[in-house]
Design an enzyme around this catalytic site. Sequence first.
Site, mmCIF file in Angstrom:
data_model
loop_
_atom_site.group_PDB
_atom_site.id
_atom_site.type_symbol
_atom_site.label_atom_id
_atom_site.label_comp_id
_atom_site.label_asym_id
_atom_site.label_seq_id
_atom_site.Cartn_x
_atom_site.Cartn_y
_atom_site.Cartn_z
ATOM 1 N N ASP A 96 0.853 -1.190 0.000
ATOM 2 C CA ASP A 96 0.000 0.000 0.000
ATOM 3 C C ASP A 96 0.885 1.235 0.000
ATOM 4 O O ASP A 96 1.942 1.252 0.639
ATOM 5 C CB ASP A 96 -0.918 0.004 1.225
ATOM 6 C CG ASP A 96 -1.969 -1.092 1.162
ATOM 7 O OD1 ASP A 96 -2.373 -1.457 0.048
ATOM 8 O OD2 ASP A 96 -2.389 -1.565 2.226
ATOM 9 N N ASP A 117 -6.757 -1.158 -4.924
ATOM 10 C CA ASP A 117 -7.917 -0.970 -4.044
ATOM 11 C C ASP A 117 -8.887 0.045 -4.640
ATOM 12 O O ASP A 117 -10.108 -0.121 -4.554
ATOM 13 C CB ASP A 117 -7.479 -0.506 -2.656
ATOM 14 C CG ASP A 117 -6.605 -1.523 -1.938
ATOM 15 O OD1 ASP A 117 -6.697 -2.726 -2.259
ATOM 16 O OD2 ASP A 117 -5.842 -1.114 -1.049
#
Length: 132
Positions: A96, A117
């Site tokens: 991330d 995402d």
Amino acid sequence: MFYPLIIIIFCILAENLVRISLKDFVQLSYNSGAAFGILNNVPKVALILSCFVCVIIIFVLIFVKLKPVVKIGLSIMLGGAISNFIERIVFGHVIDWIPLPFPFTILFPDLNFNLADVEISLGALIAFLSYL
């Protein structure tokens, strides 16, 4: 039509190329679980669920007659899901690198996400809104 495949490949490449291009400018974090750190202690379950979701979306894209806009949404979703699945297989976790915007950092200061995402959320939103 091959446009779902093109969208899926584009989404997979986009996540990886953008992250690699920006890795010196962003803070990377590693998530071995699912969204928001769910299943963090059981990464194998997150991997199995990720695979299961990918298989279901592929099945729906191939065998269910859908409106083109729904196919686009599901293809974007699948591209993001496959991208995260590949990272789980290769690295053992999802990388991330996009921090939450300001108001959310008050509640979730260490929560980051990635382009995959965003693709999953955007694809789901497109597919959902096409039915309204």
